[in-house]
Scaffold this motif. Structure first.
Motif, short mmCIF file in Angstrom:
data_model
loop_
_atom_site.label_atom_id
_atom_site.label_comp_id
_atom_site.label_asym_id
_atom_site.label_seq_id
_atom_site.Cartn_x
_atom_site.Cartn_y
_atom_site.Cartn_z
N SER A 192 1.76 -7.29 -0.55
CA SER A 192 1.41 -8.94 -0.29
C SER A 192 0.42 -8.98 0.77
O SER A 192 0.16 -7.78 1.44
CB SER A 192 2.64 -9.45 0.39
OG SER A 192 2.45 -10.88 1.03
N TYR A 201 10.36 -13.78 -1.46
CA TYR A 201 10.34 -12.78 -2.69
C TYR A 201 11.58 -12.33 -3.12
O TYR A 201 11.80 -12.54 -4.43
CB TYR A 201 9.46 -11.93 -1.93
CG TYR A 201 9.29 -10.56 -3.28
CD1 TYR A 201 8.48 -11.07 -4.35
CD2 TYR A 201 9.87 -9.46 -3.24
CE1 TYR A 201 8.17 -10.26 -5.51
CE2 TYR A 201 9.72 -8.58 -4.18
CZ TYR A 201 8.76 -8.81 -5.36
OH TYR A 201 8.88 -8.19 -6.53
N TYR A 213 7.16 -4.18 -3.01
CA TYR A 213 6.16 -5.31 -3.02
C TYR A 213 5.17 -5.18 -2.27
O TYR A 213 5.30 -4.89 -0.99
CB TYR A 213 7.08 -6.56 -2.91
CG TYR A 213 6.44 -7.95 -2.86
CD1 TYR A 213 5.73 -8.46 -3.83
CD2 TYR A 213 6.38 -8.83 -1.72
CE1 TYR A 213 5.26 -9.53 -3.73
CE2 TYR A 213 5.78 -9.91 -1.72
CZ TYR A 213 5.23 -10.39 -2.83
OH TYR A 213 4.55 -11.48 -2.73
N ASP A 270 5.72 -4.30 -7.79
CA ASP A 270 5.24 -5.61 -7.69
C ASP A 270 3.91 -5.67 -6.76
O ASP A 270 4.12 -5.99 -5.47
CB ASP A 270 6.10 -6.81 -7.22
CG ASP A 270 5.45 -8.07 -7.82
OD1 ASP A 270 4.28 -8.31 -7.83
OD2 ASP A 270 6.21 -9.16 -7.54
#
Lengths: 267, 365
Positions: A69, A85, A67, A35
């Motif tokens: 960010s 998350y 992930y 992601d």
């Protein structure tokens, strides 16, 4: 009558156990994913990382998630991303999440389920040091692949025999509060409950065996006092002072510690 | 004094005291008579001593003398009388003062038991009829969840007996003096400091203390717990003793003398006087009594008969007494417990506490 009562009590106990049991639900499974919210990977890199993660996933049975960010969280990344998350996505029970926070150039590894037992404090520290090097070089792609390699190694080495798991314990209650409360305080509640039952039994037995024993003489209604000498002479006085300890001086503020249980650490 | 049964002036049927109406009633012609009228009608008869009773009295005196000379003798022994109604032999214990003939069911009052030094000063007539006593008892049982099934039934308590039990009552006037240390405590908070100010006083109280109606049972063989626990009675409703009140009930003669109960009553009197004086020291948060002295100026002991409805019942092989105050309806007794029900309830309580504890834990975890 007695049999009926016993059946009812048993049914009640069973119902209570079922309610408690229903609350103790486990996770369900899903495949590896990347992601890339920070948009730092190319499509090819994402594809490479996904297939690499899947290979580890096939071997270990863990779901690997990456992930990225731009939030810029500078401390407590594992708790923050676990709540904000990991808990929002539908993940498997056995999962390891790698977080790269580009804003703060920090990262976190969050483990769930059986993966937690493989990633002890020592191994988490080792993993963190390794990934720190990649972050410093801004080599996020290399870091992701090295993360999968390290997990393969941890899995191959098995569960550490003398590993410590403070990272897991600190968040245990967030995973399943009921389980946490029961496993940590259940015995206290059990003792209190048994004591309450015993007291209830004893008090009622006593009351039945001693019906009407109290209140046999009313002194107020049967006495009269005619005073002919009344003195109330002040002798002395003293004042004591006690410093009240400030509650806020005891520790820092307590933030929300919600979200599911996980093992984890920042780097 | 005679072995009496009180007869209706209209039909010669037996008269019984009716607690609901506070009158004597005849169950044959339904005639009703005030207590004063019955007492007047029977005054002469009560004074007559029958040959039968003289014999019993002589036998009792012989027994007492033998006991005083060291011979072994039971405190209670059977005594037989002749029923004035049917002539049957009525067997009672040596302390029974009123009973019912087992053959004709007519009430019999054994006057000699309550004559001379055994003549009671006062009596509280029954105010609660047998039916009302049973209703009160059953209503009380209705609130008890853990009684065995079938216990709280009228059949169980059909044998409820109205009994007049003997008690010693004492009234005393004392001169009392108490010195004490009194503390007034005030607390307040300023900033992060809590202040406690303690002001200490020398407190003196002196005066006349009157304590009334301190009681002690006058019958040694009955359960002291039971005889003491059916109290309190409203002694303002006590009447000068008249034998006729006993008609239709059982009555017991005292077998404890004033000297037997005096130490216990005096100890209570001392405690009560101290408490009464202590209660006048109001306005203090703490009182420490330094000294208390008292002297009895006036003391009066009276011998009273008080009404109790009582029954004994058998449960799991154990014989348990149960008593109901014949004036107020206050109950005393050992109630049987259905252990299964109580255990089940205790388990439910424990489960509830466990669930509540867990829910509380969830809130604060």
């Amino acid at each position: 009558m007695m049999k009926k009562l016993t059946t009812r009590v048993s049914a009640l106990a069973l119902a209570a156990m079922l309610v408690l049991g229903t609350l103790l639900t486990a996770f369900a499974a899903s495949p590896a994913s990347v992601d890339d919210s920070a948009s730092i990977f190319s499509a090819d890199q994402k594809s490479e990382i996904t297939s690499r993660f899947d290979r580890t996933g096939d071997k270990t049975g863990w779901q690997l998630i990456l992930y990225t960010s731009t939030k810029g969280v500078s401390s407590g990344l594992s708790n923050y991303y676990n709540q904000n998350y990991v808990d929002r996505i539908s993940h498997d029970g056995d999962a390891v999440v790698l977080v790269f926070d580009i804003g703060s150039n920090k990262g976190a590894v969050i483990s769930h389920g059986s993966a937690e037992s493989y990633i002890s404090d020592e191994r988490l520290s080792e993993m963190g040091s390794m990934l720190r090097g990649y972050l410093d070089k801004k080599d996020y792609y290399g870091g992701a692949l090295a993360f999968a390699d390290k997990l393969d190694q941890f899995y191959a080495d098995g569960v550490p025999k003398d590993g410590s798991y403070s990272n897991v314990k600190t968040n245990e209650k967030a995973d399943n509060k009921l389980l946490y409360v029961l496993s940590h305080y259940g015995w206290i509640f059990g003792i209190i409950a048994v004591a309450a039952g015993v007291i209830f039994f004893a008090v009622n037995s006593y009351r039945y065996k001693n019906l009407g024993k109290s209140g046999t003489y009313d002194l107020h209604a049967n006495s009269k006092v005619d005073l002919n000498e009344v003195q109330d002479d002040f002798i002395t006085q003293n004042t004591t002072v006690r410093v009240i300890r400030s509650e806020s001086s005891g520790g820092g503020s307590s933030g929300g510690d919600g979200g599911s249980s996980h093992g984890g650490g920042d780097f | 004094m005679a072995t009496m049964n009180y007869k209706c002036p209209n039909c010669d049927g037996p008269l019984r005291f009716n607690p609901d109406k506070q009158l004597f009633t005849c169950e044959y012609c339904l005639g009703e008579f005030p207590a004063a009228e019955v007492q007047e009608m029977n005054a002469k008869a009560e004074q007559r001593e029958t040959y039968d009773e003289r014999e019993v009295k002589q036998a009792e005196q012989a027994k007492q003398e033998a006991k005083q000379q060291g011979a072994e003798a039971e405190d209670e022994y059977p005594v037989s009388y002749t029923c004035p109604s049917c002539g049957a032999e009525v067997v009672t214990t040596s302390t029974t003062a009123a009973t019912t003939c087992f053959y004709c069911y007519n009430p019999v009052v054994l006057g000699s038991r309550l004559s001379g030094e055994f003549n009671p000063d006062r009596v509280i007539p029954f105010e609660l009829s047998k039916e009302k006593a049973m209703d009160r008892f059953l209503a009380m049982c209705g609130k008890k969840w853990f009684l065995p099934k079938g216990f709280a039934s009228k059949e169980q308590f059909e044998k409820l007996n109205g009994v007049y039990f003997p008690y010693w009552f004492a009234d005393e006037q004392k001169t009392a003096h108490m010195t004490a240390t009194g503390k007034k405590i005030r607390r307040w908070t300023s900033g992060n400091k809590e202040y406690t100010e303690t002001r200490i006083f020398h407190v003196v109280r002196g005066g006349d203390v009157t304590i009334n109606n301190v009681f002690e049972r006058a019958l040694k063989n009955e359960s002291r717990d039971m005889l003491q626990s059916v109290h309190p009675y409203d002694m303002t409703k006590a009447q000068p003793f008249a034998m006729s009140y006993l008609s239709g009930f059982q009555a017991e003669k005292r077998d404890l003398d004033k000297k037997d109960v005096e130490p216990v009553i005096e100890q209570k009197m001392h405690q009560y006087a101290e408490q009464a004086l202590r209660d006048t020291m109001d306005g203090y948060d703490e009182i420490i009594v330094d000294d208390f002295v008292e002297k009895t100026d006036l003391s009066a002991y009276t011998y009273n008969l008080l009404p109790v409805w009582m029954v004994t019942y058998k449960f799991n092989g154990e014989i348990l007494p149960f008593a109901i105050n014949g004036q107020t309806g206050k109950s005393y007794g050992k109630l049987p417990v259905a252990k299964g029900k109580l255990v089940a309830a205790a388990v439910i309580v424990a489960l509830l506490v466990f669930v509540l504890g867990t829910l509380g834990g969830l809130l604060f975890a």
